[in-house]
Structures are given as structure tokens and as C-alpha cells.
Design a protein around this motif. Structure first.
Motif, PDB file in Angstrom:
ATOM      1  N   ILE A 121      34.143   3.005  41.937  1.00  0.00           N
ATOM      2  CA  ILE A 121      34.827   3.967  42.799  1.00  0.00           C
ATOM      3  C   ILE A 121      34.243   3.920  44.201  1.00  0.00           C
ATOM      4  CG2 ILE A 121      35.129   6.440  43.235  1.00  0.00           C
ATOM      5  CD1 ILE A 121      35.297   6.657  40.095  1.00  0.00           C
ATOM      6  N   GLU A 122      32.922   3.900  44.265  1.00  0.00           N
ATOM      7  CA  GLU A 122      32.266   3.836  45.571  1.00  0.00           C
ATOM      8  C   GLU A 122      32.720   2.572  46.301  1.00  0.00           C
ATOM      9  OE1 GLU A 122      30.422   6.384  46.797  1.00  0.00           O
ATOM     10  OE2 GLU A 122      30.438   5.258  48.678  1.00  0.00           O
ATOM     11  N   GLU A 123      32.781   1.467  45.568  1.00  0.00           N
ATOM     12  CA  GLU A 123      33.204   0.223  46.213  1.00  0.00           C
ATOM     13  C   GLU A 123      34.665   0.281  46.624  1.00  0.00           C
ATOM     14  OE1 GLU A 123      32.079  -3.317  44.125  1.00  0.00           O
ATOM     15  OE2 GLU A 123      29.941  -2.923  44.418  1.00  0.00           O
ATOM     16  N   GLU A 124      35.477   0.896  45.771  1.00  0.00           N
ATOM     17  CA  GLU A 124      36.904   1.019  46.073  1.00  0.00           C
ATOM     18  C   GLU A 124      37.116   1.843  47.343  1.00  0.00           C
ATOM     19  OE1 GLU A 124      39.931   0.122  45.190  1.00  0.00           O
ATOM     20  OE2 GLU A 124      40.875   1.637  46.469  1.00  0.00           O
ATOM     21  N   LEU A 125      36.383   2.980  47.411  1.00  0.00           N
ATOM     22  CA  LEU A 125      36.581   3.881  48.538  1.00  0.00           C
ATOM     23  C   LEU A 125      36.084   3.275  49.842  1.00  0.00           C
ATOM     24  CD1 LEU A 125      35.661   7.291  46.928  1.00  0.00           C
ATOM     25  CD2 LEU A 125      37.898   6.562  47.747  1.00  0.00           C
ATOM     26  N   SER A 126      35.063   2.452  49.750  1.00  0.00           N
ATOM     27  CA  SER A 126      34.571   1.894  51.006  1.00  0.00           C
ATOM     28  C   SER A 126      35.245   0.565  51.344  1.00  0.00           C
ATOM     29  CB  SER A 126      33.047   1.754  50.984  1.00  0.00           C
ATOM     30  OG  SER A 126      32.599   1.508  49.689  1.00  0.00           O
ATOM     31  N   SER A 127      36.107   0.085  50.453  1.00  0.00           N
ATOM     32  CA  SER A 127      36.791  -1.169  50.773  1.00  0.00           C
ATOM     33  C   SER A 127      37.915  -0.904  51.764  1.00  0.00           C
ATOM     34  CB  SER A 127      37.367  -1.786  49.496  1.00  0.00           C
ATOM     35  OG  SER A 127      38.466  -1.018  49.076  1.00  0.00           O
TER      36      SER A 127
END
Lengths: 644, 607
Positions: free
Chosen positions: B599-605
Motif C-alpha cells: 500500500i505504501e508503495e502503491e500510494l507513493s507510486s
């Protein structure tokens, strides 16, 4: 050009000096009279110690010696005459009693000046400590961010102690030395001008000598401190990196490196011991030579009948009494430079500009409507202030240009509704809460944040914050009991029923009852450690007790499991029906029940709507939802496995 | 229980504690003897000054002649100069005893701290320990050199003065001597009270420091709760207590010195009365009288000071106690004599006997709990990591991910079972043998003051410049050097403060790679670093780990997924283990953590 610069620094120096002086005066508030009294008592005590030798001299000359040459000391005669009026006894006895009375007076004045000074200087220290605490509480977060916490605490402890020494000893020594010298000079000049010149010649010589050498010694000490700094750094680095040292098996190497510095430090001190020894022994030599001069010249004078034997005794004891304070003068002056540095560092805290409180602002009815309009914000470049008070950019070799955290953010939250916020680390979620509560002030031309229709910058600060219950991302609890922590916002003693009610809403009541001492458990005490989730829930209960019409939860349930999370949210909703609630979270299950959900990305809101609207949009929110709900769907995981 | 003992010990002098300093003082034996000789001589000379007064008055003033004045002045001057020279020697010798003893103490403390358990540093902050090293050690040796030096000198001067006085006139002498016990008595009456009051001040002092700490650290919380006013009021209460307690100390402390001076004056008064009669009867001359007055005034202050020293000594006892406690710190892990015999110890390794380290690590039925804890963290734990394989350890912050690493590195030893390195119990070979085969990269990379080059070379001290640079290139740390003005010769500052976290991390990678270790331990960073550095670090990890046994406390998906085995840790215990594929299928804790990271990676992508 160069000239202009110097005037500028001179002026700056003068200004710092002026503000340091003003600070000192302020710190003596309520102690000025006491301090003045102690100066007077001090003078009286010194006078009494000086009068005693006069009496002794008189006794030796005119009572025991039956001398007829020279005039007896006027003061001594007055004293003895006065004594004679009260007691009828042989003159020798009267003299002895008079000396005894003076001894008593010397004691009383001596005790009184010290006692009064102690009270005055402790009051000074209390003023200093209280002022520092109060002021640091009032300074804005932006100010605190520029300083290292450890440095600030050190100023409040070490520098305060330095100032305490200044108030308790250095200042009074200075005053005492001056009074002593003045009295001694008056007395000896009253007896014999020529011999007095011998004594008073030595005073400036010794004083200048000790001042100059004091400066030289302090240079040596500075060098010692530098080496001490190197050694301390070496120890600190070794201890901080103890795992690195061990993992590379570098104990031998480290010990050798330390040994060299340790030796260097030792040698440095031994080197300075030569100059210190020279200083002390030459200073001693000087005062003894003065004594010798007085003794020899005085003896000749007595032999020639120019002076009486008693007067010579007075001279000798005056010379002795002056020699120590004069030597002390040089040392005290160089010690005082330390106090000056400490005062400067403390003044830096005192001169920080407190938060704008907007005392007479508008106090709107808190309906809980919140509007962010075109809000732009960036944190100032990471400037840190070093322990020496210099400002340095924290990472000089890295790009330090301020980056916009919020770039033209627009957001409207209706009173009584719930807003969920989703966003990556650094997308500006916490900044939103800081600006809303004016932890950081939004500059004039960077948009507007209004609560219940009024610009937050026009609302009194305490009114604004009292009406916003903010649970910060980093939980900070105080080393008090759990009950006191929860009831920290109430001014009176905690009412356990209310505390428990709030704790129950935050789902932490059961946990607390499980502790050995229940609500009386002191947080942070040995053996008692609350888990991250428990701490978060205590912080929530604490904020609930504020009964604020606006509640903000900044990722404050991250360490709480999903079920408890749901219970807490439902509890909060039930307890605060009309409140506006902002929840920042990474959990879709936490956010989905909100009236509106905002997804933040790089300081902007990129997705906004209800749960179902955002799902339909198919953006970040949708994908996060998919990841989290993949638990319940079959076959979802194979997608991740091939992901990388 | 132990605390209670420590507390009560401050009331009495504990000779046992002070005895502990003897071995550190012993090498200064000659200096101490010299100090004694100097003190005695000096006291003799200085105590005779009043005799010069007596001589001058009797021979010049009384007789009304200045004949023989020159020889008198010369002898007196000689005495003064001799005393001054002795004084100078006294200072130099005291300093040598002080700093020499301090140096030896610090060295021993340093050695102790190189071998205490690593958890020692979790319990004691570096600031606290540095305080023990510098200020406490300094204070303790200061007492020995200066305070005792002064006390000895004062003691002798009092003794010599008293003897001279008694010889000159025993009647007057007795009056002066009678006064001494009074001064001592008053001091001993008041000092214990002062000490107790002082203890209260110290307690309050630490409470006040604690309040500053809470106030400043939690300033945001205080503001959000609008509790500034309340806290300030509470703080005022505390400083109010402090004000009263230190006022008491101040009042008590105001008694002794003025009392001593006044008692001295009383003695002079009494003496004069007696002297008047004696002079009348021609039993006493003027010179002796003058000498007596000088003697009496001169010894009263020193006597009061002698009593002071006793309390001072007690005050320093607390510092000594902390120093001794550090000296008593036992190393947590020790090698058996047989192992040391064969492999050498930390300071004298016998590298010729060392076997090559291959990097097979096996946990065999390990039971482990941290010292002072009752709860077992590992119970019958088995794990086999063949050479070249990688293990990722994942879990929340504070879940206890470092336990396995601590055991593998032998920073701790299992209570039961064994950690086998290359098939043999790690306790069968020396700590240094294992540690020399480790590469260790910390989440918060620790560098040392010095240049970039020196920091990389820390990995292998005999590496050439070319080797250092090659290691740096391998993990892209050469980019850091290029970025800096002085290249590899750039000073990194205290603890590497001049560099960013990412840069420090790259250098610590280079340092570990240079050591070319068979076993690699990596505590991966969570801190946000810019994407460019992030990419460099990912590359560095890949290169650094290839072909080595590695333990990684991992936070990044890409790192975790490439590992051969993943352990999931919660509340100190390993709750799940397996490959990425297996753990995803299991839908347990790993799956939750994995989702959170995604999720963290998704949101910062970026879209």
C-alpha cells in the motif's frame, strides 16, 4: 565596506550585551532588595573583621604596652570609650570583651550576608528556571524544530547551573573584593601614608598579574577542552558504534586509538600544570614579598618611632586580609566569562519569539465546518542551531531547497461529518493537522484555513486548540499515572468515572485494569511498559476527555488491530454525535465508513468522494482497496507473486 | 535492595570503595611520596612565618634599630622563594597524580566497555556512559590528587603551628588549641544536616531535568492539549520545592566559615587578656604576642576546611561509586581458556591458527531469553542457513527482529542448544574469529570522525587505496566521494554528521564489502531517502550480498522477495517462516505486513 561591517558587529555585540543585562535584571525580580541587603551586610561583616585588628592593635599599644608615642586609632578609642560606659572593669578586660563582641558581630554579619545571598540567588535561579520552562512552552514548534532537543535540555540544566554559580559566588566575590580593598586602603592610609603606599602598590600589580595570567591559563584550558572534546567524541563514537566495532573485530584498533588520545589529553593537562603552578606560586610570592616589605619597612619605622607597634600589627593583618581577595579577583573575572557565555545561550531561548496568541480574536460558535482554500506550505530549510549558537544547514552536502509540502490544497469539511484521509508518507497529511491547529503558522499569502467560517489566524490560539482534539502521530505520554495522563487537560484532580468512561471508548479500560496498579500505574516506571497500541489508545482517551467539537486522528490507530479499531471508531461516533472527525489512516476499513474520503499525493488532493465513488474511480484508493481485500478473495495473490 | 544500599552508603565514608582506586594510584607511588615530603617541608616553612614577625618586632621595632635588617630580609626572602618553588612542585605533582590516575581509570573503563554485552548500550545511554568516563572519573581522581594534597598540607601546617605555639608559650598556646575542637564540633554538627538537605536538592534536580525533558520533547503534545499553562504551574511547584530545599542548604552552609573566623577572634581576645597579664609580669615579649595573633588567625580557617574535606569526600563518593560500577562490569560473552589458548584473545589474536570461515550458520535447538527477562524468546528454535543463502527477518518496529542476528553474531549466546558456524558450536572458536568474518551494515550507519577513505578502510585495515576505491565503486559509494569537494579525503564529521543518511549508508556498505566477509548482516533502512540514493542502495545490496550468507532485517519488498527464506517476527518470537510464495499463501501476519508495504508503495507510486 569593511568598516561598515565592523560597526554592524559592534552594534550587534552591544545589543546582545544590552539584552543580556536586561535579562539579568529581570531574573533578579523579587530578589533585588535581598541582594542589596546582602551587599550591605557584606560590607558590615568586612568592616567588623577589620575593626577587630584595630582593637587588637590598640590593646597591644595602649593597654598592654602603655605606649605614649603616636595617636591611638580614633575608631578603637571610640569603641573602647563606648564600652567603658557600660561596664566598669579593668581596661584590659574591657578590650578583650570588645574584641569578643566584634567577633560575635563578625559572625552575625557573616552569617546574615551569606544567608540573605543564598535566598536571593536561589530566587534568581527559580526565576531563571521558571522563565525558561514557561517560555519554551510558548515558543512555536517551528522554533523548537531548529534546535536539537538534547542541546536545549543541556542549556536548561548545565547553563542554569553555571548561572547559579555566578549568582551565588562569583558576583559576590567581586563585590567583596572591592569592598575589602577600599576598607583596607582607608585604614592603612589613616595610619601611615608611606607604608600604605607600599601595600597599595602591590594591589594593582597582583590584580593585573592575575588577570593577565588568568587569560593565558584560560587559553591553555581552551586547548585542554579541545583535546577533551576529541577524546569525548572518540568515546561517544566508539560506544555508539559498539556493534560495528565488534562485528569488524576492531576492539584492539579502537583501544589503541583511544589510548593515544587518552595520553594526549593527559599530557595536555600536565603541560598546563606548569603554567598553573607558576601562576599560583608567583602570586603567593608576591603577597608574601609585600608582607615582608611591610614587616621590614614597618619595623624600621617603629624603630625610628614613626609608627607604633600596634599600628604595625594592624598593617600586617590588613596586608594579609587583602592579599587573598586580590588574587581571587583575577580568577573570578576569568570565571565570569563562562557565565557570560551561558547567559548568552540562555538569552537565545528567552529572545525566541513566542507564538502569536491572537488574544482578542474572534471566537466563532464551533459548528465544526472546516475549509482549506488554496493552501500552499513549505517547511523552512532544515537549519539547525549548534550548541555554540551558530546556525548551520543540517546536511551541507545535500540539496536543502525547501520543497512545497502542500501545493494549493482545497478541501471543505462540513460540520459534523467525518473525513477520511489516505496518502503516502510525506504526502502532507500531518502538515494538514499542524496547520489546522496552528502548530505551524500559515503565512499570510499562502491561502486560508477557516474554521466555522473564520480564518484560523483570527481565532485566539487557545480557543482554536481547545476546540480541536488532535491525536498526534507520535504518541507522547507523561511520566504520571495512567489516570492523570488521561485527565491531563482537566485542571482539577482526575474524576475516575469520567476517565474510565473515556478509556472504555478508546478500548483501553480492560488493558489498564489488567495492570497491577490499574489506573495508578505510573507510565515509564521500571518494569511497566505499555505496548504501542496501548499508548495510542491512552492518547485517544486523553483527547476524548477534551470533548472538542473537532477531532483529528493522525494515523493514531496504526498499532491497534482492525477489530479494536472498529470498536473505537464506533465508540467515538456514538460519544461525539455532532463532532467533525478527521481520520488519517492507511486502512481502508478505517476510512470506508467516512462521509468523504480524500486521497493525498504530493501536497494535493487527487481523489475525493465517498467510498463507493472512489472505488468506481479506479485510482490509488481502488488499488489499495484491492490489496487489502485480497484476503477474502481467492486467487488474488498470484498477481503479487509475479509482481517483481 | 541494591539501590537501598547504594543510597545509604553516601552517609558514611566507605573505605572499601576508595580502596578500589589503589591499583590505579599505585604507579604514582613515587609521586605520592614526593608530595608528602613537599607538604611537610612547605608546612614547616610556612608555619615559621610568624616567627619571622616575632623576630622583626623583637629585634628591630622593640630595640629601635635597623641593624641586621638586611640578613633578616634575605633569610625571609629565601624562605618565601623556597616555599613558592615547593608550591609550584606541589601543583605539578598533584596534576600528574590526578591525570595519571584518571588516564589509567579511563583506559580500564574503555576496555570493560569493549566487552560488555551489547544490550548494555540499550540500558545505558552513550551520554550517560560518556559522563562516567569524563566527569565522574575526573572528579574522583581530582579528590585524590588535589583535595588530599591540600588536606595533607593543611594537616601539617596545623600540627607544626600548634607545636611552635606550645613551645613559645604554653599558656597562650592552650587557648588557641582549645578553640580547634569547637570549630571541628560545629562543622560535624552541621555537615550531616547539609548532606541530607543536599540529597533532597539532587533528587529535585533530577526531577527538574526530567520536566525539561518532557516539556521540550513533548512540546507538540502539550500544545495540542492546550496544557502549557497547567504544566508551567506544575513546574513552578517543583521549582518552589527546589527553592526551599536549596535555601536550606544555603542557610546551613552560611554558618561554618563565619563561625570559624569569629571563634578565632574570640581566641585572640581571650589571648590578649591573658597576654596583658603575662607581659605585665615580663613573662612575654611583644614579638611573641604578635606571632601568636598571626598563628591563631592563620590556623582557624584551615581547621574549618579540614572538616569540609570530609564532606567533600562523601560528595565525591557517589561519582566513585558509578565509576567502580563500570569497572565491575563483566564481559557477557567470554571465550574459554582453551579457545583463547588456540585462537588468541581480542588483543592478541593468533590468526595463524584460524580456520577459514565458510558461512554455514545453523541454529540447533536454541533456547534463548534476554538476561533479566523471564520470557523465552526462542524455544527449541532450529534454523539452517547453508553458505551463500539469505534470510530476511520481517516484523513491526520493536517486534524483536534483531534477536536472531544477535545470536548469529554471538553478541549473545543461547541458554540451551547451540549456534553452529561451519558445523561447529560457535563457542568452540574465539569471538574475534567469527567477527572477523562478519560484514555489518546498520540501519543507522555509524561512521567515525575522519575521512571517507579512513571510514571505508575500517573494514580491512591493511587495504590499499586502490582496494578501498574498488570496494567503493562496487556499491556506488564512489558517487559520494565524487560529490564531495575533497573526494575520498573529505572529513565526514563527528559520527558522519556531514553526510546524509543515504551517503553514510553507502559508505558503510563499502566498508563491509572491503572486509569481504563470508557472512553479511544488514539492518535495512526505513528512513526516507531520495529515490536516486534508494536505487543506488538497492544495487549495493544486490552486489554486497551475492555469494555470501546473509541475514537481513528487511523493510523493502524488493529485498525481502529476493531472499531464500523469510522469518516473520512478532513480540520477539518467530511466528512464521518460509519462502515468499509459501507465506503469501498462508495469509497470516506476513501477508498483512506485505500488504501494508504494498500500500505504501502503491500510494507513493506516480501514475
Amino acid at each position: 565596506m569593511k568598516n561598515k561591517d565592523t560597526t554592524k558587529t559592534e552594534k550587534q555585540e552591544f545589543n546582545t550585551l544590552k539584552s543580556k543585562g536586561a535579562l539579568l535584571l529581570r531574573l533578579y525580580r523579587g530578589a533585588k532588595l535581598l541582594f542589596g541587603a546582602s551587599v550591605i551586610l557584606n560590607a558590615l561583616q568586612i568592616a567588623a573583621t577589620f575593626l577587630a585588628p584595630l582593637l587588637v592593635g590598640y590593646t597591644a599599644d595602649f593597654v598592654i604596652g602603655n605606649s605614649v608615642d603616636g595617636a591611638p586609632s580614633g575608631i578603637a578609642v571610640t569603641v573602647i570609650d563606648a564600652a567603658r560606659r557600660f561596664i566598669s572593669a579593668p581596661e584590659l578586660l574591657i578590650c578583650s570583651i570588645a574584641i569578643g563582641v566584634f567577633a560575635l558581630l563578625a559572625f552575625l554579619f557573616g552569617f546574615a550576608y551569606r544567608a540573605v545571598l543564598a535566598v536571593a540567588s536561589e530566587r534568581f535561579v527559580k526565576n531563571l528556571r521558571d522563565g525558561l520552562y514557561e517560555h519554551s512552552m510558548r515558543l512555536p514548534v517551528s522554533w523548537h524544530n531548529r534546535y536539537l532537543t538534547g542541546d536545549l535540555i543541556q542549556r536548561c540544566t548545565t547553563d542554569v547551573n553555571t548561572m547559579r554559580e555566578f549568582a551565588r559566588t562569583q558576583l559576590i566575590i567581586l563585590i567583596r573584593v572591592i569592598i575589602t580593598i577600599v576598607i583596607a586602603i582607608v585604614i592603612v592610609f589613616g595610619i601611615n601614608t608611606r607604608l600604605a603606599l607600599v601595600v597599595s602598590c602591590s594591589i594593582p600589580i597582583v590584580a593585573v598579574y592575575s588577570y593577565v595570567i588568568g587569560k593565558v591559563i584560560s587559553k591553555y584550558f581552551q586547548a585542554n577542552e579541545e583535546v577533551e572534546g576529541e577524546l569525548t567524541t572518540d568515546i561517544q563514537e566508539n560506544l555508539t558504534a559498539n556493534r560495528v566495532v565488534r562485528a569488524f573485530g576492531r576492539e584492539e584498533y579502537e583501544t589503541e586509538k583511544f589510548g593515544k588520545l587518552n595520553e594526549k589529553y593527559t599530557q595536555q593537562w600536565i603541560k598546563s600544570s606548569y603554567i598553573m603552578g607558576l601562576f599560583w606560586s608567583v602570586a603567593d610570592l608576591m603577597s608574601y614579598v609585600t608582607l615582608l616589605a611591610v614587616l621590614s619597612v614597618g619595623s624600621v619605622f617603629v624603630a625610628r618611632g614613626e609608627m607604633s607597634f600596634g599600628e604595625l600589627l594592624v598593617f600586617l593583618s590588613c596586608t594579609q586580609q587583602v592579599s587573598w581577595p586580590v588574587r581571587q579577583l583575577g580568577r573570578t573575572l576569568s570565571d565570569m566569562t563562562k557565565a557570560s557565555v551561558a547567559l548568552g545561550r540562555l538569552n537565545e531561548i528567552y529572545s525566541g519569539k513566542p507564538e502569536t496568541t491572537t488574544e482578542n480574536g474572534k471566537t466563532p460558535d464551533m459548528t465544526g465546518d472546516i475549509v482549506f482554500h488554496n493552501v500552499r506550505f513549505s517547511y523552512p530549510a532544515p537549519v539547525k542551531v549548534t550548541a555554540e549558537g551558530e546556525e548551520v544547514t543540517e546536511q551541507p552536502q545535500v540539496n536543502t531547497e525547501p520543497v512545497d509540502v502542500l501545493c494549493g490544497l482545497d478541501l471543505t469539511i462540513a460540520g459534523g461529518s467525518t473525513l477520511g484521509v489516505l496518502g503516502a508518507t510525506g504526502s502532507g497529511k500531518s502538515t494538514l493537522t499542524y496547520l489546522l491547529t496552528r502548530m505551524w503558522e500559515l503565512p499570510e499569502d499562502c491561502g486560508e484555513i477557516s474554521v466555522s467560517g473564520v480564518d484560523t489566524r483570527e481565532i485566539p490560539l487557545h480557543y482554536l486548540r481547545e476546540n480541536i482534539g488532535l491525536v498526534l502521530q507520535e504518541t507522547f505520554l507523561y511520566s504520571k499515572t495512567v489516570a492523570e495522563n488521561i485527565a491531563i487537560t482537566s485542571s482539577c484532580a482526575p474524576d475516575l468515572d469520567i476517565v474510565r468512561e473515556k478509556a472504555a471508548i478508546a478500548s483501553v479500560d480492560g488493558d489498564i485494569l489488567g495492570f497491577e496498579k490499574g489506573y495508578d500505574t505510573i507510565i515509564g516506571e521500571r518494569g511497566v511498559t505499555l505496548s504501542g497500541g496501548q499508548k495510542q489508545r491512552v492518547a485517544i482517551a486523553r483527547t476524548l476527555l477534551k470533548n472538542a467539537p473537532i477531532m483529528v486522528f493522525d494515523d493514531s490507530m496504526s498499532a491497534v488491530d482492525t477489530d479494536t479499531d472498529r470498536n473505537i471508531r464506533q465508540g467515538i461516533r456514538a460519544a461525539t454525535k455532532k463532532a467533525t472527525v478527521i481520520i488519517i489512516s492507511h486502512r481502508i476499513s478505517t476510512l470506508m465508513a467516512a462521509d468523504k474520503i480524500a486521497v493525498m499525493e504530493d501536497g494535493r488532493i487527487t481523489e475525493f468522494g465517498t467510498h463507493s465513488e472512489l472505488l468506481a474511480l479506479g485510482g490509488h484508493y481502488r488499488r489499495v482497496y484491492d490489496i487489502q481485500s485480497a484476503y477474502d478473495e481467492e486467487g488474488g495473490e498470484s498477481a503479487f507473486l509475479e509482481d517483481k | 535492595m541494591e539501590n537501598e544500599n547504594i543510597r545509604s552508603s553516601h552517609d558514611r565514608l566507605e573505605p572499601k570503595l576508595w580502596k578500589r582506586l589503589l591499583p590505579f594510584l599505585a604507579p604514582s607511588k613515587k609521586l605520592i611520596i614526593a608530595l608528602l615530603v613537599i607538604c611537610i617541608t612547605q608546612a614547616g616553612i610556612e608555619a615559621s612565618y610568624p616567627l619571622f614577625t616575632k623576630y622583626a618586632i623583637n629585634n628591630f621595632a622593640e630595640k629601635g634599630t635597623s641593624q641586621g635588617l638586611l640578613p633578616f630580609v634575605l633569610v625571609y626572602l629565601g624562605a618565601i622563594i623556597a616555599a613558592s618553588i615547593l608550591n609550584m612542585c606541589w601543583v605539578v605533582i598533584c596534576m600528574r597524580i590526578d591525570t595519571g590516575t584518571a588516564k589509567r581509570l579511563r583506559h580500564e573503563q574503555f576496555l570493560r566497555l569493549q566487552s560488555v554485552g551489547v544490550d548494555y548500550f540499550a540500558k545505558h545511554s552513550v551520554g550517560y556512559l560518556t559522563g562516567r568516563f569524563m566527569s565522574d572519573t575526573g572528579r574522583v581522581t581530582e579528590v585524590f590528587a588535589w583535595l588530599l594534597g591540600e588536606a595533607i598540607y593543611i594537616f601539617f601546617i596545623v600540627v607544626v603551628s600548634v607545636i611552635i605555639m606550645l613551645t613559645l608559650s604554653w599558656q597562650l598556646g592552650l587557648i588557641t588549641i582549645a578553640v580547634i575542637p569547637v570549630v571541628v564540633f560545629i562543622t560535624f554538627m552541621i555537615e550531616p544536616k547539609t548532606m541530607r538537605a543536599n540529597r533532597r536538592v539532587r533528587e529535585l534536580n533530577s526531577l527538574i531535568s526530567g520536566s525539561y525533558n518532557e516539556g521540550i520533547t513533548g512540546v507538540k503534545t502539550a500544545k495540542s492539549l492546550v496544557a502549557e499553562e497547567k504544566f508551567t504551574q506544575e513546574f513552578r511547584g517543583l521549582t518552589g520545592d527546589m527553592y526551599r530545599a536549596s535555601r536550606r542548604v544555603g542557610l546551613l552552609g552560611s554558618v561554618i566559615l563565619p563561625a570559624a573566623t569569629s571563634i578565632g577572634l574570640f581566641a585572640v581576645g581571650a589571648m590578649l587578656y591573658r597576654a596583658g597579664i603575662l607581659v605585665d609580669q615580663r613573662l612575654l615579649d611583644y614579638g611573641t604576642l604578635a606571632a601568636f595573633i598571626t598563628f591563631t588567625m592563620a590556623i582557624i580557617d584551615p581547621v574549618a576546611h579540614l572538616a569540609f574535606f570530609y564532606t567533600e569526600l562523601l560528595g565525591y563518593q557517589a561519582a566513585l561509586e558509578r565509576v567502580v560500577k563500570l569497572l565491575d562490569e563483566e564481559p557477557m560473552i567470554t571465550d574459554t581458556p582453551e579457545v583463547t589458548e588456540k585462537y588468541g584473545d581480542m588483543f592478541n589474536p593468533k590468526r595463524e591458527n584460524w580456520e577459514k570461515l565458510h558461512g554455514d550458520v545453523e541454529f540447533s535447538h536454541v533456547w534463548f531469553r534476554y538476561p533479566e527477562s523471564e520470557k523465552y524468546i526462542l524455544e527449541d528454535f532450529c534454523l539452517d542457513v547453508p553458505r551463500g543463502k539469505s534470510v530476511a527477518i520481517v516484523g513491526e518496529t520493536g517486534a524483536g527482529k534483531s534477536t536472531i542476528v544477535n545470536l548469529a553474531c554471538r553478541f549473545y549466546e543461547p541458554e540451551r542448544g547451540a549456534v553452529l558456524i561451519d558445523g561447529r558450536d560457535s563457542r568452540e572458536r574465539s569471538q574475534l574469529w567469527l567477527h572477523s568474518g562478519l560484514g555489518y551494515v546498520l540501519q543507522d550507519p555509524q561512521l567515525f570522525s575522519g575521512t571517507i577513505r579512513e571510514n571505508i578502510r575500517y573494514g580491512r585495515l591493511d587495504a590499499t587505496d586502490a582496494e578501498v576505491e574498488a570496494a567503493a565503486r562496487l556499491v556506488c559509494a564512489d558517487k559520494v566521494a565524487e560529490h564531495c569537494e575533497n573526494g575520498y579525503e573529505t572529513q565526514v564529521g563527528e559520527g558522519g554528521a556531514q553526510l546524509s543518511t543515504g551517503q553514510k549508508q553507502l559508505i558503510s556498505f563499502a566498508r563491509a564489502v572491503l572486509a569481504d566477509p563470508p557472512i553479511f548482516v544488514l539492518d535495512e533502512a526505513t528512513s526516507s531517502i531520495d529515490t536516486e540514493t534508494e536505487r543506488l542502495i538497492q544495487d549495493a545490496i544486490g552486489k554486497a550480498l551475492s555469494g555470501r550468507t546473509s541475514f537481513i532485517i528487511a523493510h523493502r519488498l524488493s529485498t525481502i522477495m529476493r531472499c531464500d527464506l523469510i522469518l516473520v517476527v512478532d513480540d520477539g518470537k518467530v511466528i512464521e517462516r518460509g519462502t515468499h510464495r509459501e507465506l503469501i499463501a498462508k495469509r497470516g501476519r506476513y501477508r498483512e505486513l506485505f500488504d501494508a508495504m504494498r500500500i505504501e508503495e502503491e500510494l507513493s507510486s506516480k501514475k
